[in-house]
Enzyme design. Structure first.
Site, PDB file in Angstrom:
ATOM      1  CG  HIS A   1      -2.164   0.958   1.737  1.00 51.06           C
ATOM      2  ND1 HIS A   1      -2.040   1.608   1.806  1.00 51.06           N
ATOM      3  CD2 HIS A   1      -3.189   1.238   1.279  1.00 51.06           C
ATOM      4  CE1 HIS A   1      -2.463   2.689   1.842  1.00 51.06           C
ATOM      5  NE2 HIS A   1      -3.716   1.901   1.437  1.00 51.06           N
TER       6      HIS A   1
ATOM      7  CG  ASP B   1       0.007  -2.594   6.441  1.00 47.44           C
ATOM      8  OD1 ASP B   1       0.252  -2.095   7.248  1.00 47.44           O
ATOM      9  OD2 ASP B   1       0.333  -1.880   6.219  1.00 47.44           O
TER      10      ASP B   1
ATOM     11  CE  LYS C   1      -8.077  -0.294   5.447  1.00 51.25           C
ATOM     12  NZ  LYS C   1      -8.316  -0.288   4.833  1.00 51.25           N
TER      13      LYS C   1
END
Length: 418
Positions: free
Chosen positions: A135, A212, A238
Site C-alpha cells: 500500500h 503492516d 478495518k
C-alpha cells in the site's frame, strides 16, 4: 503455514451469519431502492452496534479529557482508555501494554516508525526493503526518507500470481539492510506474505522488521511475540472499529531507544525553555489529546470479533472467497488479478473493454458497493498492466447470496455495455 491458508472447509453451521448481520444497523439500509450489498470491507468495515454503543456511552456518561484530571470523570475516562490499551495488547499477544502506541491509523504508525527511525537507527546509505505489493502507506514514507535523508530503498518483486518471489527477496538482504517493512496481507491482491519467515530473515541480517497488519488482524489471530515482530501496525476502522484510531506495536526496548516524532502535551514529563524531558513509553509517542473515545470503540470491536472467534470468521470468509472465485470465473472476459495460494478474502478483477469506474457505477445502481480504482497500490497496477481494478472484499457479515448479487450485477453491466 499462514493462518489464512488453514480453513479449507465451508463455514460451520455454528457461524450464523444472518444473526451476526443483525448486529450491524447499516446492513438494513437500502441504496437506490435495493438492499445494500456491502463488498468493500477491505477499505473499511461496517460497525456493530456494540461499538456504536460503547462510544456513545463514553460521550454521554464518561466524557472528559484523559490523564491530566484529578476529578472523577477524567479518571474514569483515563481508566477506560488504558483498559482499551490492555485489550489491544492481549489481542496482539503481548503481556506488556506499554508496547501499544495509539495513533490515528496504520499510516501514521508507519510514519511514526519512519521518522523516529531516522533520528534513532537509520543513517544515509542504510537500506530499507519493501515488496512490490505494498500500500502507498508503506511506500511513500520510505521514499521520503530516501529523498531527504539518503536512505536506500529496495523493492522485492512479485510473480504473475501476486506472490512474493522469495529468492529475489533474499538476494536484496545484506549488511546494509536495517529494516524490512512489508504487508501481512495485500489490500489489493489478498496475497498473504510469509511474515514469520520474512521477520526471521531480517533478523539474520541484523535488521528490524515492520509488518503492516491492516488487512490481517480482522481475519486471523496475530501473535506478535510468536512472530518476533519488531513493529506491527494496524488500523481500527478495518477491524469493525471506528475511524481515527490505529495501533503501533513496538518492542519495549526499541520504543524506549527511539526519539519521539511529534512534540506537545502528554508526551512530556517536564518542559523548560532549555530542555524537555520526555514521558515514558507509550506516552512518549502520543502527543496531544489522544482519540480515547475511539480507543474504547476499538476495544469493543476487538471483544466483538473475539467473541465470534477469528478462526470461525476466517473459515466463513474463505468459503465466500472460494465460492466467489468460482462464480466470477464463469463470467465472460473477466480476469482476476492476483491468485496467490492461500490468499485472503479479496478479489480484484477487470472486465475486458470496460473501465472499472463504469462497472462500479452500474453496480451501485443495483445497491452493490465495491471499490474501484488503484486502491492506493499504483505499483501493483503497473505490474499487472491494468489502469485500475474492481475490488470485492468480504467481511464476517457477507453471504453467498451477496456473491450471487454481485455476479448478477456484472451480468447487468454486460447487458448495458454489450
Amino acid at each position: 503455514m499462514s493462518a489464512l491458508t488453514a480453513p479449507k472447509a465451508p463455514a460451520t453451521p455454528e457461524f450464523d451469519v444472518e444473526r451476526l448481520r443483525a448486529d450491524f444497523p447499516i446492513l438494513s439500509e437500502k441504496v437506490h431502492g435495493k438492499p445494500l450489498v456491502f463488498l468493500d470491507s477491505g477499505a473499511s468495515t461496517q460497525k456493530p452496534k456494540v461499538v456504536i454503543d460503547a462510544m456513545s456511552h463514553m460521550y454521554e456518561r464518561l466524557y472528559a479529557n484523559v490523564h491530566r484530571g484529578i476529578y472523577h470523570l477524567s479518571q474514569a475516562a483515563t481508566d477506560e482508555f488504558e483498559k482499551a490499551r490492555e485489550t489491544v495488547a492481549r489481542f496482539l499477544g503481548t503481556p506488556d501494554s506499554r508496547e501499544i502506541v495509539f495513533t490515528r491509523n496504520a499510516t501514521e504508525a508507519i510514519n511514526l516508525v519512519a521518522y523516529s527511525a531516522i533520528y534513532s537507527f537509520l543513517k544515509p546509505g542504510d537500506e530499507v526493503v519493501i515488496s512490490h505489493l505494498e500500500h502507498h502507506a508503506n511506500i511513500v514514507p520510505w521514499q521520503m526518507l530516501r529523498d531527504r535523508h539518503g536512505i536506500v530503498l529496495k523493492v522485492a518483486p512479485i510473480d504473475d500470481r501476486g506472490a512474493l518471489i522469495w529468492d529475489e527477496f533474499i538476494r536484496l538482504l545484506g549488511p546494509k539492510t536495517k529494516l524490512v517493512a512489508m504487508a501481512h496481507v495485500s489490500n489489493t491482491l489478498g496475497t498473504v506474505l510469509p511474515v514469520a519467515e520474512i521477520i526471521a530473515e531480517a533478523h539474520k541480517h541484523g535488521a528490524l522488521a515492520l509488518i503492516d497488519g491492516s488487512q490481517a488482524v480482522q481475519h486471523i489471530p496475530v501473535d506478535v511475540k510468536a512472530l518476533d515482530a519488531d513493529f506491527y501496525v494496524f488500523t481500527g476502522h478495518k477491524l469493525y472499529g471506528p475511524t481515527g484510531i490505529g495501533v503501533l506495536y513496538g518492542k519495549a526496548a526499541l520504543l524506549e531507544s527511539m526519539q519521539p516524532w511529534q512534540g506537545g502535551g502528554d508526551m512530556i514529563l517536564a518542559v523548560s525553555f532549555d530542555k524537555t524531558e520526555y514521558n515514558e513509553i507509550p506516552h512518549k509517542f502520543e502527543a496531544g489529546t489522544p482519540a480515547f473515545v475511539e480507543a474504547v470503540g476499538l476495544a469493543a470491536a476487538i471483544d466483538y470479533v473475539q467473541g465470534i472467534g477469528l478462526e470461525a470468521i476466517a473459515a466463513h470468509e474463505h468459503d465466500l472467497l472460494v465460492y466467489a472465485t468460482e462464480k466470477l470465473k464463469t463470467i465472460n472476459s473477466l480476469r482476476i488479478i492476483g491468485e496467490a495460494e492461500g490468499k485472503g478474502p479479496v478479489i480484484s478483477f477487470v472486465l475486458k473493454g470496460l473501465h472499472p469506474h463504469d462497472i462500479g457505477t452500474i453496480l451501485d445502481r443495483e445497491g452493490i458497493a465495491v471499490r474501484v480504482g488503484q486502491h492506493c497500490a499504483h505499483p501493483v497496477m503497473d505490474r499487472f498492466g491494468v489502469p485500475a481494478t474492481v475490488r470485492a472484499s468480504f467481511g464476517l457479515y457477507n453471504t453467498r447470496a451477496e456473491v450471487d448479487a454481485l455476479c448478477a450485477g456484472l451480468q447487468r453491466v454486460r447487458e448495458i455495455f454489450g
